[in-house]
Design a protein around this motif. Structure first.
Motif, PDB file in Angstrom:
ATOM      1  N   ILE A 172       0.842  -1.202   0.000  1.00  0.00           N
ATOM      2  CA  ILE A 172       0.000   0.000   0.000  1.00  0.00           C
ATOM      3  C   ILE A 172       0.875   1.251   0.000  1.00  0.00           C
ATOM      4  O   ILE A 172       0.638   2.184  -0.777  1.00  0.00           O
ATOM      5  CB  ILE A 172      -0.986  -0.027   1.177  1.00  0.00           C
ATOM      6  N   ARG A 173       1.905   1.272   0.840  1.00  0.00           N
ATOM      7  CA  ARG A 173       2.799   2.437   0.889  1.00  0.00           C
ATOM      8  C   ARG A 173       3.537   2.649  -0.431  1.00  0.00           C
ATOM      9  O   ARG A 173       3.822   3.779  -0.807  1.00  0.00           O
ATOM     10  CB  ARG A 173       3.795   2.302   2.038  1.00  0.00           C
ATOM     11  N   ALA A 174       3.835   1.559  -1.129  1.00  0.00           N
ATOM     12  CA  ALA A 174       4.536   1.670  -2.417  1.00  0.00           C
ATOM     13  C   ALA A 174       3.582   1.980  -3.563  1.00  0.00           C
ATOM     14  O   ALA A 174       4.010   2.161  -4.695  1.00  0.00           O
ATOM     15  CB  ALA A 174       5.287   0.368  -2.709  1.00  0.00           C
ATOM     16  N   GLY A 175       2.289   2.043  -3.275  1.00  0.00           N
ATOM     17  CA  GLY A 175       1.312   2.354  -4.306  1.00  0.00           C
ATOM     18  C   GLY A 175       0.992   1.178  -5.215  1.00  0.00           C
ATOM     19  O   GLY A 175       0.384   1.352  -6.262  1.00  0.00           O
ATOM     20  N   GLN A 176       1.376  -0.013  -4.812  1.00  0.00           N
ATOM     21  CA  GLN A 176       1.135  -1.203  -5.620  1.00  0.00           C
ATOM     22  C   GLN A 176      -0.207  -1.858  -5.319  1.00  0.00           C
ATOM     23  O   GLN A 176      -0.643  -2.734  -6.057  1.00  0.00           O
ATOM     24  CB  GLN A 176       2.251  -2.227  -5.395  1.00  0.00           C
ATOM     25  N   LEU A 177      -0.851  -1.455  -4.236  1.00  0.00           N
ATOM     26  CA  LEU A 177      -2.130  -2.045  -3.831  1.00  0.00           C
ATOM     27  C   LEU A 177      -3.064  -0.940  -3.364  1.00  0.00           C
ATOM     28  O   LEU A 177      -2.696  -0.131  -2.510  1.00  0.00           O
ATOM     29  CB  LEU A 177      -1.912  -3.062  -2.710  1.00  0.00           C
ATOM     30  N   ASP A 178      -4.239  -0.899  -3.942  1.00  0.00           N
ATOM     31  CA  ASP A 178      -5.259   0.076  -3.570  1.00  0.00           C
ATOM     32  C   ASP A 178      -6.083  -0.490  -2.421  1.00  0.00           C
ATOM     33  O   ASP A 178      -6.779  -1.493  -2.598  1.00  0.00           O
ATOM     34  CB  ASP A 178      -6.157   0.358  -4.781  1.00  0.00           C
ATOM     35  N   PRO A 179      -6.013   0.101  -1.228  1.00  0.00           N
ATOM     36  CA  PRO A 179      -6.752  -0.452  -0.092  1.00  0.00           C
ATOM     37  C   PRO A 179      -8.264  -0.455  -0.313  1.00  0.00           C
ATOM     38  O   PRO A 179      -8.953  -1.382   0.099  1.00  0.00           O
ATOM     39  CB  PRO A 179      -6.344   0.424   1.088  1.00  0.00           C
ATOM     40  N   ARG A 180      -8.799   0.576  -0.996  1.00  0.00           N
ATOM     41  CA  ARG A 180     -10.251   0.604  -1.268  1.00  0.00           C
ATOM     42  C   ARG A 180     -10.637  -0.572  -2.159  1.00  0.00           C
ATOM     43  O   ARG A 180     -11.638  -1.243  -1.921  1.00  0.00           O
ATOM     44  CB  ARG A 180     -10.623   1.926  -1.927  1.00  0.00           C
ATOM     45  N   GLY A 181      -9.831  -0.840  -3.183  1.00  0.00           N
ATOM     46  CA  GLY A 181     -10.100  -1.974  -4.063  1.00  0.00           C
ATOM     47  C   GLY A 181     -10.025  -3.297  -3.322  1.00  0.00           C
ATOM     48  O   GLY A 181     -10.831  -4.207  -3.559  1.00  0.00           O
ATOM     49  N   LEU A 182      -9.064  -3.426  -2.413  1.00  0.00           N
ATOM     50  CA  LEU A 182      -8.938  -4.650  -1.627  1.00  0.00           C
ATOM     51  C   LEU A 182     -10.157  -4.847  -0.736  1.00  0.00           C
ATOM     52  O   LEU A 182     -10.732  -5.936  -0.689  1.00  0.00           O
ATOM     53  CB  LEU A 182      -7.652  -4.619  -0.790  1.00  0.00           C
ATOM     54  N   VAL A 183     -10.573  -3.796  -0.037  1.00  0.00           N
ATOM     55  CA  VAL A 183     -11.759  -3.897   0.815  1.00  0.00           C
ATOM     56  C   VAL A 183     -12.983  -4.255  -0.029  1.00  0.00           C
ATOM     57  O   VAL A 183     -13.787  -5.110   0.356  1.00  0.00           O
ATOM     58  CB  VAL A 183     -11.990  -2.600   1.624  1.00  0.00           C
ATOM     59  N   ASP A 184     -13.122  -3.626  -1.197  1.00  0.00           N
ATOM     60  CA  ASP A 184     -14.252  -3.937  -2.078  1.00  0.00           C
ATOM     61  C   ASP A 184     -14.266  -5.408  -2.471  1.00  0.00           C
ATOM     62  O   ASP A 184     -15.313  -6.054  -2.466  1.00  0.00           O
ATOM     63  CB  ASP A 184     -14.224  -3.066  -3.332  1.00  0.00           C
ATOM     64  N   ARG A 185     -13.096  -5.960  -2.815  1.00  0.00           N
ATOM     65  CA  ARG A 185     -13.022  -7.375  -3.200  1.00  0.00           C
ATOM     66  C   ARG A 185     -13.364  -8.287  -2.039  1.00  0.00           C
ATOM     67  O   ARG A 185     -14.056  -9.303  -2.207  1.00  0.00           O
ATOM     68  CB  ARG A 185     -11.636  -7.714  -3.737  1.00  0.00           C
ATOM     69  N   LEU A 186     -12.889  -7.955  -0.833  1.00  0.00           N
ATOM     70  CA  LEU A 186     -13.207  -8.766   0.341  1.00  0.00           C
ATOM     71  C   LEU A 186     -14.698  -8.695   0.658  1.00  0.00           C
ATOM     72  O   LEU A 186     -15.330  -9.712   0.969  1.00  0.00           O
ATOM     73  CB  LEU A 186     -12.364  -8.327   1.536  1.00  0.00           C
ATOM     74  N   GLU A 187     -15.272  -7.490   0.568  1.00  0.00           N
ATOM     75  CA  GLU A 187     -16.711  -7.341   0.808  1.00  0.00           C
ATOM     76  C   GLU A 187     -17.523  -8.107  -0.232  1.00  0.00           C
ATOM     77  O   GLU A 187     -18.568  -8.674   0.091  1.00  0.00           O
ATOM     78  CB  GLU A 187     -17.092  -5.863   0.799  1.00  0.00           C
ATOM     79  N   GLU A 188     -17.037  -8.122  -1.466  1.00  0.00           N
ATOM     80  CA  GLU A 188     -17.723  -8.866  -2.529  1.00  0.00           C
ATOM     81  C   GLU A 188     -17.760 -10.359  -2.188  1.00  0.00           C
ATOM     82  O   GLU A 188     -18.786 -11.013  -2.363  1.00  0.00           O
ATOM     83  CB  GLU A 188     -17.000  -8.645  -3.850  1.00  0.00           C
ATOM     84  N   PHE A 189     -16.647 -10.886  -1.683  1.00  0.00           N
ATOM     85  CA  PHE A 189     -16.629 -12.291  -1.276  1.00  0.00           C
ATOM     86  C   PHE A 189     -17.629 -12.546  -0.155  1.00  0.00           C
ATOM     87  O   PHE A 189     -18.389 -13.516  -0.189  1.00  0.00           O
ATOM     88  CB  PHE A 189     -15.228 -12.722  -0.819  1.00  0.00           C
TER      89      PHE A 189
END
Length: 90
Positions: free
Chosen positions: A28-45
């Motif tokens: 996340i700090r390196a900008g390689q992972l979007d935390p909002r996108g990750l949360v959205d994917r987890l919520e989708e599951f």
């Protein structure tokens, strides 16, 4: 001194969680992972239908764990940047 299997497994889970959190932080700090996108994917599951042939208690356990990871990511990386501290699918 030998540890029983449950103690060893719990130690492995704890160590893996620490590693996952460190990797999330770095990505996340390196900008390689979007935390909002990750949360959205987890919520989708969490909200998606699950296979009817699967064990309901196992599905519930996995869903609870995935939801907990979504909470952790949201609380650590998104609360300051969003107006609402609550996740969208609560």
């Amino acid at each position: 001194m030998t540890m029983d299997l449950e103690t060893r497994l719990q130690a492995q889970i704890t160590a893996q969680n620490l590693m996952i959190e460190a990797l999330l932080e770095a990505a996340i700090r390196a900008g390689q992972l979007d935390p909002r996108g990750l949360v959205d994917r987890l919520e989708e599951f969490v909200s998606s239908p699950k296979a009817s042939c699967a064990n309901p208690s196992e599905i519930a356990a996995v869903t609870i764990e995935v939801d907990a990871w979504a909470d952790m990511v949201h609380e650590h990386y998104l609360v300051d940047s969003e107006s609402s501290p609550e996740r969208s699918l609560r």
